[in-house]
Design an enzyme around this catalytic site. Structure first.
Site, PDB file in Angstrom:
ATOM      1  N   HIS A   1      38.554  39.362  47.778  1.00 38.53           N
ATOM      2  CA  HIS A   1      37.842  40.120  48.805  1.00 38.53           C
ATOM      3  C   HIS A   1      36.594  39.355  49.251  1.00 38.53           C
ATOM      4  O   HIS A   1      36.204  38.362  48.634  1.00 38.53           O
ATOM      5  CB  HIS A   1      37.429  41.500  48.286  1.00 38.53           C
ATOM      6  CG  HIS A   1      38.560  42.492  48.262  1.00 38.53           C
ATOM      7  ND1 HIS A   1      39.385  42.636  47.166  1.00 38.53           N
ATOM      8  CD2 HIS A   1      39.010  43.375  49.187  1.00 38.53           C
ATOM      9  CE1 HIS A   1      40.284  43.574  47.416  1.00 38.53           C
ATOM     10  NE2 HIS A   1      40.078  44.035  48.636  1.00 38.53           N
TER      11      HIS A   1
ATOM     12  N   LYS B   1      31.693  42.813  48.744  1.00 38.62           N
ATOM     13  CA  LYS B   1      32.335  43.899  48.012  1.00 38.62           C
ATOM     14  C   LYS B   1      31.668  44.085  46.659  1.00 38.62           C
ATOM     15  O   LYS B   1      31.438  43.117  45.927  1.00 38.62           O
ATOM     16  CB  LYS B   1      33.832  43.625  47.831  1.00 38.62           C
ATOM     17  CG  LYS B   1      34.591  44.811  47.230  1.00 38.62           C
ATOM     18  CD  LYS B   1      36.090  44.604  47.328  1.00 38.62           C
ATOM     19  CE  LYS B   1      36.862  45.756  46.700  1.00 38.62           C
ATOM     20  NZ  LYS B   1      36.584  47.048  47.378  1.00 38.62           N
TER      21      LYS B   1
END
Length: 251
Positions: free
Chosen positions: A143, A147
């Site tokens: 990600h 995040k």
């Protein structure tokens, strides 16, 4: 026409969903809830649920875990179903969601992508074949660098889907550097990558003797999550109290 309240409307996902609904003939956003009310939308925006007096069929939530309790209070008060997309919830919040779902319809999913939720089913079929044959299971998720939670809720959902087939007898191994020892057959390993602007990439590996099977999902834009959330809202509107998930939408 399904009337939607968008919680977190001025966040990135809130704006993605607003654009999707704008081009959807069967749904409309009638109000938004967001601490930031400066961005102009095609619907009125309120800073809190206590200010909102607009009726709706369903709420889509893409806000913060900090706002989940006030969201649930509003849903119970108005008897409005909610598609709960926020991740990073506490154990206490998860327990409350399960409790309140007996009074109002709640759809909770770690990932709103129709692709990921179809993948959850495919993985169970694959696990029934490969795991008894001695294949090891590893999950790699990637990600963007903003995040916060790791591993992702989706990675955990993928692991849970596989583990469910075997009565949850497998343990999850997050960091092998802490224990210098041979891999246990009853574990599912999870590796985390955080960097750049990666939207979301999940790869499940079934590794056997002289053979490796890789099943992978890549999201190139957050629109895939928005589309899934809108479909979930259409599904949930008018539903009886209960705790639903995206597998119900796919059915």
């Amino acid at each position: 026409m399904i009337k939607i309240i968008m919680h977190g409307c001025n966040g990135h996902m809130g704006q993605v969903i607003s654009e999707i609904v704008k081009n959807d003939e069967s749904s409309t956003i009638v109000a938004g809830i967001d601490l930031n009310t400066e961005r102009k939308n095609d619907y009125p925006v309120f800073q809190s649920f206590s200010e909102c007096d607009i009726d709706a069929d369903v709420i889509i939530d893409f806000a913060s875990a900090k706002a989940t309790d006030s969201l649930l209070d509003f849903c119970l008060q108005k008897s409005i179903p909610v598609v709960l997309c926020t991740t990073g919830l506490s154990n206490q919040q998860i327990e409350r969601i399960e409790k309140e779902s007996k009074k109002v319809a709640i759809l909770k999913s770690a990932n709103m992508s129709l692709g990921i939720n179809t993948l959850l089913k495919l993985l169970q079929d694959a696990a029934k074949v490969f795991v008894p044959a001695g294949y090891d299971v590893e999950i790699i998720e990637k990600h963007h660098n903003q995040k916060i939670d790791a591993p992702s809720g989706t990675a955990l959902a993928l692991a849970d889907s596989i583990n469910e087939v075997f009565d949850n007898e497998y343990v999850y191994k997050y960091d092998r550097t802490l224990e210098r020892e041979k891999r246990d057959k009853k574990e599912i390993g999870m590796s985390v990558v955080r960097g750049g602007t990666i939207v979301g990439e999940h790869e499940v590996i079934f590794a056997g003797t002289d053979e490796v099977i890789e099943i992978k999902h890549t999201a190139y834009s957050k629109a895939v999550f928005g589309k899934g959330a809108v479909e979930a809202a259409k599904f949930l509107a008018g539903k009886a109290p209960g705790l639903y998930n995206m597998s119900d939408v796919i059915k």
